[in-house]
Design a protein around this motif. Sequence first.
Motif, PDB file in Angstrom:
ATOM      1  N   ASN B  54      33.663  27.600  53.214  1.00 35.95           N
ATOM      2  CA  ASN B  54      32.297  28.012  52.891  1.00 35.95           C
ATOM      3  C   ASN B  54      31.766  29.121  53.789  1.00 35.95           C
ATOM      4  OD1 ASN B  54      30.977  27.164  50.655  1.00 35.95           O
ATOM      5  ND2 ASN B  54      29.575  25.812  51.708  1.00 35.95           N
ATOM      6  N   LYS B  55      32.687  29.843  54.394  1.00 32.22           N
ATOM      7  CA  LYS B  55      32.274  30.974  55.232  1.00 32.22           C
ATOM      8  C   LYS B  55      32.369  32.252  54.420  1.00 32.22           C
ATOM      9  CE  LYS B  55      31.674  28.345  58.697  1.00 32.22           C
ATOM     10  NZ  LYS B  55      30.298  28.001  59.046  1.00 32.22           N
ATOM     11  N   TYR B  56      31.520  33.192  54.756  1.00 32.46           N
ATOM     12  CA  TYR B  56      31.556  34.453  54.041  1.00 32.46           C
ATOM     13  C   TYR B  56      31.039  35.553  54.947  1.00 32.46           C
ATOM     14  CZ  TYR B  56      26.493  34.690  53.673  1.00 32.46           C
ATOM     15  OH  TYR B  56      25.161  34.787  53.980  1.00 32.46           O
ATOM     16  N   SER B  57      31.441  36.750  54.599  1.00 31.47           N
ATOM     17  CA  SER B  57      30.851  37.948  55.185  1.00 31.47           C
ATOM     18  C   SER B  57      31.392  39.111  54.373  1.00 31.47           C
ATOM     19  CB  SER B  57      31.203  38.113  56.666  1.00 31.47           C
ATOM     20  OG  SER B  57      32.563  38.463  56.809  1.00 31.47           O
ATOM     21  N   ALA B  58      30.700  40.211  54.435  1.00 33.47           N
ATOM     22  CA  ALA B  58      31.135  41.386  53.693  1.00 33.47           C
ATOM     23  C   ALA B  58      32.496  41.853  54.198  1.00 33.47           C
ATOM     24  CB  ALA B  58      30.106  42.509  53.820  1.00 33.47           C
ATOM     25  N   GLU B  59      32.700  41.780  55.511  1.00 31.23           N
ATOM     26  CA  GLU B  59      33.971  42.233  56.093  1.00 31.23           C
ATOM     27  C   GLU B  59      35.124  41.346  55.636  1.00 31.23           C
ATOM     28  OE1 GLU B  59      31.261  41.614  57.871  1.00 31.23           O
ATOM     29  OE2 GLU B  59      30.615  43.641  58.436  1.00 31.23           O
ATOM     30  N   LEU B  60      34.861  40.041  55.520  1.00 29.04           N
ATOM     31  CA  LEU B  60      35.902  39.116  55.067  1.00 29.04           C
ATOM     32  C   LEU B  60      36.323  39.463  53.645  1.00 29.04           C
ATOM     33  CD1 LEU B  60      37.577  36.465  55.288  1.00 29.04           C
ATOM     34  CD2 LEU B  60      35.554  35.252  54.472  1.00 29.04           C
ATOM     35  N   PHE B  61      35.357  39.654  52.741  1.00 27.97           N
ATOM     36  CA  PHE B  61      35.676  39.982  51.346  1.00 27.97           C
ATOM     37  C   PHE B  61      36.363  41.341  51.261  1.00 27.97           C
ATOM     38  CE2 PHE B  61      34.059  36.231  50.084  1.00 27.97           C
ATOM     39  CZ  PHE B  61      32.708  36.091  49.832  1.00 27.97           C
ATOM     40  N   TYR B  62      35.896  42.267  52.094  1.00 30.57           N
ATOM     41  CA  TYR B  62      36.489  43.607  52.076  1.00 30.57           C
ATOM     42  C   TYR B  62      37.957  43.550  52.500  1.00 30.57           C
ATOM     43  CZ  TYR B  62      37.576  48.277  53.835  1.00 30.57           C
ATOM     44  OH  TYR B  62      38.203  49.471  54.096  1.00 30.57           O
ATOM     45  N   ASN B  63      38.235  42.812  53.553  1.00 31.46           N
ATOM     46  CA  ASN B  63      39.626  42.699  54.011  1.00 31.46           C
ATOM     47  C   ASN B  63      40.490  42.002  52.964  1.00 31.46           C
ATOM     48  OD1 ASN B  63      38.674  43.862  56.334  1.00 31.46           O
ATOM     49  ND2 ASN B  63      39.321  42.222  57.706  1.00 31.46           N
ATOM     50  N   MET B  64      39.946  40.990  52.304  1.00 34.64           N
ATOM     51  CA  MET B  64      40.695  40.312  51.248  1.00 34.64           C
ATOM     52  C   MET B  64      40.991  41.287  50.114  1.00 34.64           C
ATOM     53  SD  MET B  64      38.809  36.608  51.111  1.00 34.64           S
ATOM     54  CE  MET B  64      39.869  35.858  49.883  1.00 34.64           C
ATOM     55  N   SER B  65      40.013  42.119  49.800  1.00 32.39           N
ATOM     56  CA  SER B  65      40.218  43.112  48.742  1.00 32.39           C
ATOM     57  C   SER B  65      41.369  44.043  49.112  1.00 32.39           C
ATOM     58  CB  SER B  65      38.929  43.900  48.542  1.00 32.39           C
ATOM     59  OG  SER B  65      39.158  45.035  47.732  1.00 32.39           O
ATOM     60  N   ASN B  66      41.399  44.466  50.350  1.00 28.37           N
ATOM     61  CA  ASN B  66      42.468  45.356  50.804  1.00 28.37           C
ATOM     62  C   ASN B  66      43.833  44.680  50.706  1.00 28.37           C
ATOM     63  OD1 ASN B  66      40.509  47.214  51.421  1.00 28.37           O
ATOM     64  ND2 ASN B  66      41.300  47.673  53.453  1.00 28.37           N
ATOM     65  N   ALA B  67      43.871  43.411  51.119  1.00 27.47           N
ATOM     66  CA  ALA B  67      45.149  42.687  51.080  1.00 27.47           C
ATOM     67  C   ALA B  67      45.641  42.556  49.643  1.00 27.47           C
ATOM     68  CB  ALA B  67      44.985  41.320  51.726  1.00 27.47           C
ATOM     69  N   ARG B  70      47.059  45.801  48.455  1.00 25.64           N
ATOM     70  CA  ARG B  70      48.411  46.052  48.980  1.00 25.64           C
ATOM     71  C   ARG B  70      49.449  45.237  48.230  1.00 25.64           C
ATOM     72  NH1 ARG B  70      47.705  50.734  50.771  1.00 25.64           N
ATOM     73  NH2 ARG B  70      46.518  50.980  52.671  1.00 25.64           N
ATOM     74  N   LEU B  71      49.026  44.100  47.705  1.00 25.01           N
ATOM     75  CA  LEU B  71      49.931  43.266  46.924  1.00 25.01           C
ATOM     76  C   LEU B  71      49.931  43.659  45.448  1.00 25.01           C
ATOM     77  CD1 LEU B  71      49.095  39.789  48.475  1.00 25.01           C
ATOM     78  CD2 LEU B  71      51.208  41.057  48.749  1.00 25.01           C
ATOM     79  N   ASN B  72      49.328  44.822  45.157  1.00 29.46           N
ATOM     80  CA  ASN B  72      49.295  45.342  43.786  1.00 29.46           C
ATOM     81  C   ASN B  72      48.507  44.475  42.827  1.00 29.46           C
ATOM     82  OD1 ASN B  72      50.636  47.745  44.014  1.00 29.46           O
ATOM     83  ND2 ASN B  72      52.630  46.776  43.893  1.00 29.46           N
ATOM     84  N   ASN B  73      47.625  43.649  43.371  1.00 31.08           N
ATOM     85  CA  ASN B  73      46.786  42.838  42.502  1.00 31.08           C
ATOM     86  C   ASN B  73      45.431  43.539  42.390  1.00 31.08           C
ATOM     87  OD1 ASN B  73      45.378  40.867  41.145  1.00 31.08           O
ATOM     88  ND2 ASN B  73      46.346  39.198  42.271  1.00 31.08           N
ATOM     89  N   LEU B  74      45.388  44.490  41.484  1.00 36.02           N
ATOM     90  CA  LEU B  74      44.191  45.331  41.404  1.00 36.02           C
ATOM     91  C   LEU B  74      42.972  44.531  40.968  1.00 36.02           C
ATOM     92  CD1 LEU B  74      43.123  48.226  41.632  1.00 36.02           C
ATOM     93  CD2 LEU B  74      43.651  48.523  39.207  1.00 36.02           C
ATOM     94  N   GLY B  75      43.194  43.551  40.062  1.00 31.95           N
ATOM     95  CA  GLY B  75      42.075  42.757  39.563  1.00 31.95           C
ATOM     96  C   GLY B  75      41.349  42.047  40.698  1.00 31.95           C
ATOM     97  N   MET B  76      42.102  41.339  41.519  1.00 33.99           N
ATOM     98  CA  MET B  76      41.485  40.602  42.627  1.00 33.99           C
ATOM     99  C   MET B  76      40.932  41.555  43.681  1.00 33.99           C
ATOM    100  SD  MET B  76      41.641  37.446  41.850  1.00 33.99           S
ATOM    101  CE  MET B  76      41.453  36.430  43.293  1.00 33.99           C
ATOM    102  N   ALA B  77      41.576  42.694  43.847  1.00 33.41           N
ATOM    103  CA  ALA B  77      41.083  43.678  44.814  1.00 33.41           C
ATOM    104  C   ALA B  77      39.696  44.165  44.396  1.00 33.41           C
ATOM    105  CB  ALA B  77      42.058  44.856  44.914  1.00 33.41           C
ATOM    106  N   VAL B  78      39.541  44.449  43.116  1.00 33.51           N
ATOM    107  CA  VAL B  78      38.236  44.899  42.617  1.00 33.51           C
ATOM    108  C   VAL B  78      37.203  43.788  42.755  1.00 33.51           C
ATOM    109  CG1 VAL B  78      37.005  45.572  40.514  1.00 33.51           C
ATOM    110  CG2 VAL B  78      39.208  46.601  41.031  1.00 33.51           C
TER     111      VAL B  78
END
Lengths: 607, 241
Positions: B54-67, B70-78
């Motif tokens: 239940n933790k969140y932050s903009a930086e956390l979501f941003y880093n997840m998007s980047n990961a 990199r794994l070619n999962n454009l849907g989840m990145a967006v």
Amino acid sequence: MKIILKILCALYLMNILIGSIFAENISISASVDKNSVPQNGQIVLKVTITGDVSNLPNPTLAGMDGFTAYSSGRSQNVSIVNGAVSSSLAYNYVLAPKAIGKYSIGPIKISYKGKDYQTELINIEVTQAEYQSTASAAKPHQQAVTQDGAGQTVRPSNEKDIFITTSIDKKNIFVDEQLILTFRFFTKVDLLSAPGYTPPDTSGFWSEDLPPQKTYLTDYNGARYKVTEIQTALFPTTHGAHTIGSAYLTCSIQDFGSRGDDFFANFFSRGKPVQLTSQPIKVNVMPLPSDNKPKTFNGTVGRYTMDVSVDNKNVETGDAINYIITIQGEGNIKSITEPVIEENAVFKRYDTITSLDISKAGYKVTGKKIFKVVLVPKVSGRLQLPNVTFTYFDTTARNYKTLSSKKELISVKQKNNETTETAKEMFVSDNIKIIGEDIRFIYESTKLRTRPAELYKKSYFWILVIFLPLIYFSLIVFNIYQIKIKSNAVWDRKRKALRCAVKKIKQAEKFIPSDEKRVVSLLSGALADYFSMKLNLDLSALSIRTITNVLEMRLDFDSGAKADIVNIWEKLDFMRFAPASVNKEEIAGVLKELKKNITVWDKKISG
Amino acid sequence: MNKKISCIILFFILSVGYSYADKLNSFFQDANNLYKQEKYEDALNLYERLEFQNKYSAELFYNMSNAYYRLNNLGMAVLYNERAYLLKPRDEYIRYNRKLFNTITNQKMPLWENAVTFFSINELLYSVLFFYTSFFILLILSGRFYPRWIYWTKIAVLSLLILFACWSFVVYWDYYHTKHAVVLNDNVNVYSGPDTDNVVGFTAPKGKKAQIITVNGSWFEVGVKDEGLKGWVEKENVLVI
């Protein structure tokens, strides 16, 4: 004229005579050993050509619909008696029926010096196949074989010289699992003709030959046999009960003893034809388990490994790269389906080119199937190639296995003089040139919070939103109240009367039993202040008579309560002016009485 | 004695709380280290552990998007980049990536979007709360004091309160009440009705954003406003932002 005619007649007669002397007599006949045969049996067809010439022609087999004919040799007999030559040729054929029905064999023809000779038609009826479990049902020249539960054939007890076996390595297999069918030909006699092998019917299976055939010697039941072994890989295409049909082998072996002691007959004999037939083999093909079947499974069965590579890791945008996926292992290599290649928006993908490399070493089908995918990067930067997943059913482990490719990165530079959707070649200044675009790097630190994230989902937000107006309206109401108080002093005094009196009574309570004078003073003051404020009377001119008069005139006041007021007032007056004759208990009693009654009076006065 | 015990208990609670927060931050750092080693899946596992707690932050979501990218999962990145954008719309990295993803997925954004989403919903609501409280304080003060500046200040504060309240409502309505989703798979069929027997109207590529109009069982009715398209898609093919 008469002489010429006589000469011509003589010549004609001489021609007939010579012709009759030198005429060549040729005949052809055909016979079968039986006219009714089961589907898995055979017929021996003997075609005999006789004539008084030494070089008899060969027959032409025709009308063999419904049969497969195998030559099992020929025999020739030549006799010269008194200078006259007579010869006979016997051609032996073994006919194996193809299907049930009534057929006619022939006519079998020969041609000799422009003349045709043919046999009569022979009618044959093919009946339902009979599967005999013992050798006693077999004809002497037929070798029927039995099978045990594992599909191994068992030589009949009365057969010693020559037999065939067919076997499989597994009886229960999965769809598309590799099954090895082994055919073995045992012989301990010399063959007079090359054997003719007809493989069994393998409908329902995809088959792959496994060359080369093996030849070796082995001992069986105390006898040495020469074994010829042929192996075939089978892959069932559907589940259920399947049957591998009978294998056939025809050959000729030496037939010692059948012609007695006739040396010449035995010398010139071409042997006895033999046809060997194997029993069909039942195979149980199980369907692939449907539990836990991965969505990426496309039907490949076997044992495989996957290798993924790319031919060039440093390219420019628009350049094609070959993404090579190699599936290698054991199984039906031809039927390996293309692995699942993840869709990737940054690459444009073209059709896949496949190639096969099958090996049959070790008498099993192995090899690899190579899938070459052409990819063209659309953007520049450090790009990860699409993930590849290959799922197959492992027949050894009896479960589904999924192989995934490892992460593979390539570097894509921006091609000169070319723009793509995301990258533009821009010259920002003389020294700076933009090569490509990629996402920004990650954040190194953060401050984590607890959900909910949105403020409107938090309770304190709404508490504040509702609470502020409440506070404001409360203040307004208070303000109105304050204004009313200020504008009406009499009302204010009336309102405060009881409170002041009670306050004074409480003060008096504190001085019991230490200071009776003070107690009495406070109680008197409380009573006087109360009626002064409540009834709006001048305190300096206040007396019990004034109070009772006001109560009688203004209000319909209870006479009992009036008496109580008078009683307490007079007691307090007495206590005040004659303190020596008053004790503490009396003072306490008055205090108690006053405390009890003042609220009652207040209610009655207020109405 | 009671005071001493209370202090000890309070100190203990604070210590535990601090060490827990420290542990969570170390998860984040560990995940970042894995990302730098290009172990994107392992990094994602740690990021997701934080999200599941239940933790969140903009930086956390941003880093997840980047990961995910990199794994070619454009849907989840967006998807995760959009979540980060809602929390920090003015962040330079988040905006840059968003623009890149929009280019890849050919997503057109309306001209007014940058202005509307200049503040995050929380920033707007805090502003509303501030002006709301100020307004009431001024109302209370104006009951006691009557200088002219209180009157004009009240008008200004009320105007700002109305402005930010309306602005908050617009952002809430467009981005929170109206659900948006991201297409996770490539070439997802969008049907004319909530059943695969219906005609396929169009296909949506991975990473495309669409507005969810209605829900019917396991189907969403989605619309792509900038292209004027509408249809039905199976829930498993999209994820709500």
